[in-house]
Design a protein around this motif. Structure first.
Motif, mmCIF file in Angstrom:
data_model
loop_
_atom_site.group_PDB
_atom_site.id
_atom_site.type_symbol
_atom_site.label_atom_id
_atom_site.label_comp_id
_atom_site.label_asym_id
_atom_site.label_seq_id
_atom_site.Cartn_x
_atom_site.Cartn_y
_atom_site.Cartn_z
ATOM 1 N N GLN A 143 -26.361 -4.391 -115.775
ATOM 2 C CA GLN A 143 -26.490 -4.521 -114.319
ATOM 3 C C GLN A 143 -26.420 -5.973 -113.896
ATOM 4 O O GLN A 143 -25.822 -6.309 -112.867
ATOM 5 N N GLU A 179 -22.860 -7.216 -113.999
ATOM 6 C CA GLU A 179 -22.102 -6.695 -112.855
ATOM 7 C C GLU A 179 -22.489 -7.403 -111.561
ATOM 8 O O GLU A 179 -21.632 -7.699 -110.720
ATOM 9 N N ALA A 180 -23.785 -7.722 -111.395
ATOM 10 C CA ALA A 180 -24.271 -8.313 -110.140
ATOM 11 C C ALA A 180 -23.849 -9.767 -109.973
ATOM 12 O O ALA A 180 -23.545 -10.217 -108.869
ATOM 13 N N GLN A 181 -23.873 -10.540 -111.085
ATOM 14 C CA GLN A 181 -23.519 -11.961 -111.049
ATOM 15 C C GLN A 181 -24.293 -12.719 -109.963
ATOM 16 O O GLN A 181 -23.713 -13.268 -109.010
ATOM 17 N N LYS A 182 -25.595 -12.768 -110.126
ATOM 18 C CA LYS A 182 -26.483 -13.481 -109.211
ATOM 19 C C LYS A 182 -26.895 -14.833 -109.794
ATOM 20 O O LYS A 182 -26.660 -15.124 -110.974
ATOM 21 N N ASP A 202 -31.021 -16.511 -106.399
ATOM 22 C CA ASP A 202 -31.300 -15.117 -106.040
ATOM 23 C C ASP A 202 -32.562 -14.587 -106.698
ATOM 24 O O ASP A 202 -33.129 -13.592 -106.236
ATOM 25 N N ALA A 218 -31.318 -7.802 -111.909
ATOM 26 C CA ALA A 218 -31.012 -6.437 -111.481
ATOM 27 C C ALA A 218 -31.770 -6.125 -110.190
ATOM 28 O O ALA A 218 -31.238 -5.455 -109.283
ATOM 29 N N ALA A 222 -29.945 -7.596 -107.323
ATOM 30 C CA ALA A 222 -28.754 -6.823 -106.944
ATOM 31 C C ALA A 222 -29.097 -5.657 -106.033
ATOM 32 O O ALA A 222 -28.292 -5.264 -105.184
ATOM 33 N N SER A 223 -30.305 -5.109 -106.191
ATOM 34 C CA SER A 223 -30.693 -3.944 -105.388
ATOM 35 C C SER A 223 -31.536 -4.331 -104.177
ATOM 36 O O SER A 223 -31.932 -3.468 -103.413
#
Length: 333
Positions: free
Chosen positions: A10, A13-16, A120, A328, A331-332
Motif C-alpha cells: 500500500q 502504491e501511495a508514494q507519500k 504526509d 498507508a 493514503a486513506s
C-alpha cells in the motif's frame, strides 16, 4: 501475503512523503535507507543537524543517497513554522520568541511538517518516550474534526482464520488511555472502526468487551461499556457494533448463539474494544505470546494526520514496517 507485506504494498502504491524526526538515531537512519531502497515513500526526510546526521550515518556505514536532511535551526521554514506554532499555543501564554525557540525541537518540527503538508506522515519514538511523541501530536497535528481523544490500536494477525477477519483483529485501546470514560471508549470504538477498514480492508464489526454479556452481570464497569455502545450507535447508526459482550461471545459463533442470539456482531467481531488499558495491554500480549500472533502497533488513531510512535526497543525492521503502516494511513486519510 503477511500484514507487513500488505502495508508495504500500500505504501509503494501511495508514494507519500515521510518524515523521521529522530534523524541522528542509528536504527532510524538504517530504516530510512531501507524505506528508500524499497520505494515505500516518494521522499524520506531525516530531522537533525546535517553534520550530526552524516556522522551518525557513517558510524553505521549507511549511505544517505536519496534521503533528505532538514536542520530546523537553519531551515528557511523556521519563521513560518514558528508563526504557526505560536498561533496554536498563544492561548496557553506562549510568546512569539518562545515559539521560535521551541519549534526546532525535532518532534515538534516533524509534526509541523505534517500539519503544513511538507510531509504526509511522521514516525518517531526510537529514542523519545511515547508521552513526548503524543505531546507533539496533540499540540500540533491535533485530532480529527469531531474527535476529542486520540487513542491507539494494535493489528493482531493470528493463524486462526475462522475468527475475525481471516484471523486478524483490531485491538484497542492497548497503549494510550488508561481508564477511559464512556465518551472516550465510544471514540476509541469509532476510530478503531476506521482502522479496521484501513488495515484489514473490511467493514468493522465492533465488539465492546466486558466480563458480562447482555446483562449477565451488573455493575459500574458494565454500565460504562453499555453507555459507550449506546453513544456510538446514536452517532453512527450504520456501524455494526454491539456490547457489552464477553470475549468468547464476541468471536466464537457457537457461544454467540447461546449468549447473544439476536446480535449481528456477536460471534463475528473483528474489532475488539477493551474496557480499559490494563485489559487491552494484557489482552494483546497474551494473544501475542501464547497464540503466537503477530502484533503490529501501537498505531495511533484519531489524529488529523498520521503519526506513529515506536518502542524504544524497536528494531530497524520495526521502524520500516511502522513507517509503511503510517504511510498507508496517509493514503486513506
Amino acid at each position: 501475503m503477511t500484514f507487513a507485506e500488505k502495508m508495504k504494498a500500500q505504501a509503494i502504491e501511495a508514494q507519500k512523503k515521510l518524515v523521521l524526526a529522530e534523524g541522528t538515531e542509528s536504527r532510524t537512519i538504517q530504516a530510512a535507507r531501507k524505506i528508500v531502497d524499497e520505494k515505500l515513500a516518494t521522499s524520506v526526510i531525516l530531522v537533525g543537524a546535517v553534520d550530526a546526521v552524516k556522522e551518525a550515518a557513517e558510524a553505521v556505514k549507511t549511505s544517505l543517497e536519496g534521503i533528505s536532511i532538514v536542520d530546523p535551526s537553519s531551515s528557511e521554514d523556521r519563521d513560518a513554522f514558528a508563526k504557526e506554532y505560536h498561533e496554536l499555543r498563544k492561548h496557553k501564554g506562549m510568546s512569539e520568541e518562545e515559539a521560535y525557540q521551541s519549534i526546532i525541537d525535532p518532534l515538534r518540527w516533524g509534526a509541523m511538517m505534517v500539519r503544513l503538508g511538507k510531509a504526509d506522515a511522521m514516525v518517531a519514538g526510537a529514542e523519545n518516550t511515547t508521552g513526548n511523541v503524543l505531546l507533539a501530536a496533540f499540540q500540533i497535528i491535533k485530532t480529527k474534526p469531531g474527535i476529542k481523544y486520540a487513542s491507539s490500536c494494535f493489528v493482531m494477525a493470528t493463524d486462526k482464520s475462522e475468527y475475525g477477519a481471516n484471523g486478524s483483529f483490531i485491538f484497542a485501546d492497548c497503549a494510550t488511555i488508561p481508564n477511559p470514560t464512556a465518551e472516550q471508549l465510544a471514540e476509541i470504538a469509532k476510530a478503531s472502526a476506521i482502522s479496521c477498514k484501513t488495515f484489514l480492508n473490511t467493514e468493522a464489526k465492533v465488539a465492546m468487551l466486558s466480563y458480562s454479556t447482555k446483562g449477565s452481570a451488573k455493575g459500574d464497569l458494565v454500565d460504562k461499556v453499555v453507555e459507550a455502545t449506546n453513544i456510538v450507535k446514536e452517532n453512527l447508526p450504520d456501524l455494526q457494533i454491539d456490547g457489552e459482550l464477553q470475549l468468547d461471545a464476541a468471536i466464537v459463533p457457537s457461544v454467540a448463539k447461546s449468549k447473544a442470539p439476536d446480535s449481528s456482531v456477536a460471534g463475528h467481531a473483528n474489532t475488539l474494544i477493551f474496557p480499559d488499558l490494563q485489559a487491552g495491554n494484557i489482552g494483546y500480549k497474551l494473544v501475542q505470546r501464547l497464540a503466537g500472533a503477530e502484533a503490529y502497533g501501537p498505531i495511533l488513531q484519531g489524529f488529523a494526520k498520521p503519526i506513529s510512535d515506536l518502542s524504544r526497543g524497536c528494531s530497524i525492521e520495526d521502524i520500516v514496517v511502522t513507517s509503511a503502516i503510517t504511510l498507508a494511513q496517509a493514503a486513506s486519510n
